[in-house]
Design an enzyme around this catalytic site. Structure first.
Site, PDB file in Angstrom:
ATOM      1  N   LYS A  79      20.670  10.827  49.634  1.00  0.00           N
ATOM      2  CA  LYS A  79      19.848  11.065  48.446  1.00  0.00           C
ATOM      3  C   LYS A  79      18.526  10.328  48.607  1.00  0.00           C
ATOM      4  O   LYS A  79      18.448   9.124  48.422  1.00  0.00           O
ATOM      5  CB  LYS A  79      20.530  10.574  47.158  1.00  0.00           C
ATOM      6  CG  LYS A  79      19.804  11.114  45.930  1.00  0.00           C
ATOM      7  CD  LYS A  79      19.902  10.218  44.716  1.00  0.00           C
ATOM      8  CE  LYS A  79      18.803   9.198  44.645  1.00  0.00           C
ATOM      9  NZ  LYS A  79      17.439   9.709  44.500  1.00  0.00           N
ATOM     10  N   GLU A 114      20.308  -3.161  50.734  1.00  0.00           N
ATOM     11  CA  GLU A 114      19.012  -3.722  51.156  1.00  0.00           C
ATOM     12  C   GLU A 114      18.133  -3.693  49.917  1.00  0.00           C
ATOM     13  O   GLU A 114      17.632  -2.637  49.536  1.00  0.00           O
ATOM     14  CB  GLU A 114      18.392  -2.855  52.266  1.00  0.00           C
ATOM     15  CG  GLU A 114      19.168  -2.814  53.559  1.00  0.00           C
ATOM     16  CD  GLU A 114      19.076  -4.094  54.354  1.00  0.00           C
ATOM     17  OE1 GLU A 114      18.299  -4.998  53.963  1.00  0.00           O
ATOM     18  OE2 GLU A 114      19.791  -4.205  55.354  1.00  0.00           O
ATOM     19  N   CYS A 173       9.466  -4.408  50.822  1.00  0.00           N
ATOM     20  CA  CYS A 173      10.423  -5.448  50.426  1.00  0.00           C
ATOM     21  C   CYS A 173      10.182  -6.765  51.174  1.00  0.00           C
ATOM     22  O   CYS A 173      10.543  -7.828  50.680  1.00  0.00           O
ATOM     23  CB  CYS A 173      11.841  -4.956  50.671  1.00  0.00           C
ATOM     24  SG  CYS A 173      12.038  -4.320  52.339  1.00  0.00           S
ATOM     25  N   GLU A 216       9.046 -10.071  41.922  1.00  0.00           N
ATOM     26  CA  GLU A 216       8.514  -9.281  43.034  1.00  0.00           C
ATOM     27  C   GLU A 216       7.325  -8.477  42.510  1.00  0.00           C
ATOM     28  O   GLU A 216       7.413  -7.875  41.439  1.00  0.00           O
ATOM     29  CB  GLU A 216       9.629  -8.335  43.517  1.00  0.00           C
ATOM     30  CG  GLU A 216       9.267  -7.505  44.723  1.00  0.00           C
ATOM     31  CD  GLU A 216      10.380  -6.511  45.109  1.00  0.00           C
ATOM     32  OE1 GLU A 216      11.115  -6.054  44.214  1.00  0.00           O
ATOM     33  OE2 GLU A 216      10.490  -6.205  46.299  1.00  0.00           O
TER      34      GLU A 216
END
Ligand code: NAP
Length: 489
Positions: free
Chosen positions: A181, A256, A290, A391
């Site tokens: 997906k 992850e 990331c 973040e």
């Protein structure tokens, strides 16, 4: 422009299930937008529960033949897939830039890195070694690694190509089949890859693609007993939800997730080198990575010269449509990405941080309809500010001053994340201490690069678990079977 339209026109816009291109059962579609212009580029089939279930069945049906295929044939198919990516790298890169925004040179780099992953796992497929263990006389104690079955793979929009190749290559190299997906923001890169893989000889049903309603498809993948592993790259919030949903079917999960990388400049660092590496690493994909440096810790004795060098370099970063020559940074993916940055910067300014460059949305001329934000350096950042803990996922460099090694280690580790970290110094003792002290899955020492096909990539704490790349990347896709073979009868 006609050339771009033809390129997009050639990409299939349907779901890919059991080797067939299908409309969504509901008949619905999702709109794909170019983030540099705000223009609609395509309508893509929007799958949901029923489509995901069909894809799981297709993966299940394809599994026995794929798992038992002669290893040489499996390797040959993976090699053909890598070759297909390489020979179509330019068009794959342009498709990615149009739907995701990153400069086309970076997009091509990502496409070729993806091809390297496929190649690496084509080679590694022959090295899924087992063991023999000393046992009683007349017995052979064998440890074998076998495929798990059907793998569910969910990928984000920031690396629309390499996150897919990173997951499907170890999965299929070890004999598993996959239901993928991709993100509905960037489905065209995924669909173009599937088209190439099918033409390169990947058998029907070995990789199936369902894009669309994320929660509905995610529920099928997590709650199905046929799916024996879920691999997810994306935000920590969604990763936690998927892990929770997967618990009832006791499947393997690898996550992850987000990061909040520290980038530490010690007083003996090569400041020019460190500033250049920092800007190159930060503006890769415009900070939407990331592993992107998110907190820049600078020793107080070099704070002023380092910040000046940094500001000079950041002012040179050219922002624009990624299809234009010489652009270093493209748009952000969506409006809410801009809003998050504005909120973090307003909070930091209110609490005493200073904008040294940037600090504003770009809205004039060619920027008018896209999601552009000026490359930004903030100085005087402290622990009181949201940006210290959240973040960012955008082009902002918050600079924080520190006094000594213990203090900076404590600040660098003061986060729930633990993905990538970086530090610059010439002192060997300090290199040993700091690389051990950083609570992160990856550490760049005098280097801004932490991802290679042959090295394990992954995090600790709320950045997730499991590893991708390297021979370690295989382990999550196999079951260990112990066979006690009594040959004395
Ligand atoms: P996201 O919102 O978590 O989305 C990632 C994927 O999950 C998308 O395909 C998304 O589809 C899907 N998704 C969302 N809700 C879901 C649900 N309930 N069930 C199943 N799937 C669901 O993350 P993102 O904004 O796309 O990506 C940015 C994040 O990914 C950042 O935090 C970044 O640090 C992280 N990331 C980590 C790595 C790594 O290797 N550690 C690499 C790249 C990015 P929709 O788009 O439809 O919601």
């Amino acid at each position: 422009m006609a050339e771009m339209e033809q390129l997009i026109e050639r990409v299939p816009k349907k779901l890919f299930i059991g080797g067939a291109w299908l409309d969504a059962a509901s008949g619905k579609t999702d709109t794909v937008i170019n983030p540099a212009t705000g223009e609609k580029i395509a309508e893509v089939a929007s799958g949901s529960t029923e489509d995901a279930k069909r894809a799981v069945v297709a993966g299940q049906q394809a599994f026995p033949a794929w798992a038992s295929l002669d290893i040489d044939k499996r390797v040959a198919i993976l090699r053909a897939m890598a070759d297909a990516i390489i020979s179509h790298a330019d068009e794959l890169a342009r498709i990615m830039t149009i739907e995701q925004g990153k400069p086309v040179a970076q997009a091509k780099g990502e496409v070729l890195a993806g091809a390297e992953s496929v190649r690496w796992y084509a080679e590694e497929a022959r090295r899924v070694y087992g063991e023999t263990i000393p046992g009683p006389n007349g017995h052979l104690l064998l440890v074998q690694k076998e495929p798990l079955g059907v793998i569910g793979a969910i990928t984000p929009w920031n690396f629309p190509s390499s996150m897919i190749t990173r997951k499907i290559s170890p999965a299929i190299a070890t004999g598993n089949t996959v239901v993928l997906k991709p993100s509905p923001e960037t489905p065209l890169s995924a669909l173009a890859l599937m088209d190439l893989f099918a033409k390169a000889g990947l058998p029907d049903g070995v990789v199936n693609l369902v894009t669309g309603d994320a929660p509905a498809i995610g529920k099928v993948l997590t709650e199905s007993n046929v799916i024996r592993k879920l691999t997810f790259t994306g935000s920590t919030a969604v990763g936690k939800l998927l892990a929770e949903q997967s618990a009832q079917t006791v499947k393997k999960v690898s996550l992850e997730l987000g990061g909040h990388a520290p980038f530490i400049i010690f007083e003996d660092a090569d400041l020019d080198r460190a500033a250049a590496d920092l800007v190159a690493t930060k503006f890769r994909n415009n900070g939407q990575v990331c592993t992107s440096p998110n907190r820049i810790f600078v020793h107080e004795s070099v704070l002023q010269p380092f910040t000046e060098k940094l500001v000079t370099l950041v002012k040179q970063v050219k922002v624009g449509n990624g299809l234009t020559e010489d652009v270093d940074a493209g748009p952000l993916i969506r409006e809410d990405a801009i809003v998050k940055i504005q909120r973090q910067i307003a909070d930091a300014e209110e609490k005493g941080a200073v904008i040294r460059t940037g600090g504003k949305r770009l809205t004039e001329g060619a920027y008018a309809n896209g999601y552009f934000y000026a490359p930004t350096v903030l100085s005087g950042v402290t622990r009181e500010m949201k940006i210290f803990y959240e973040e960012t996922f955008g082009p902002v460099l918050p600079v924080i001053s520190f006094h000594d090694t213990d203090e900076v280690l404590a600040m660098a580790n003061d986060t729930l994340y633990g993905l990538a970290s970086y530090f610059y110094t010439a002192d060997l003792k300090r290199i040993a201490k700091v690389s051990q002290g950083l609570q992160y899955g990856m550490v760049g020492v005098n280097s801004g690069v932490v991802a290679y096909p042959q090295a394990p990539f992954g995090g600790t704490k709320h950045s997730g678990f499991g590893r991708e790349n390297g021979h370690q990347g295989i382990e999550d896709y196999v079951n260990i079977k112990f066979v006690n073979l009594n040959y004395s009868l």
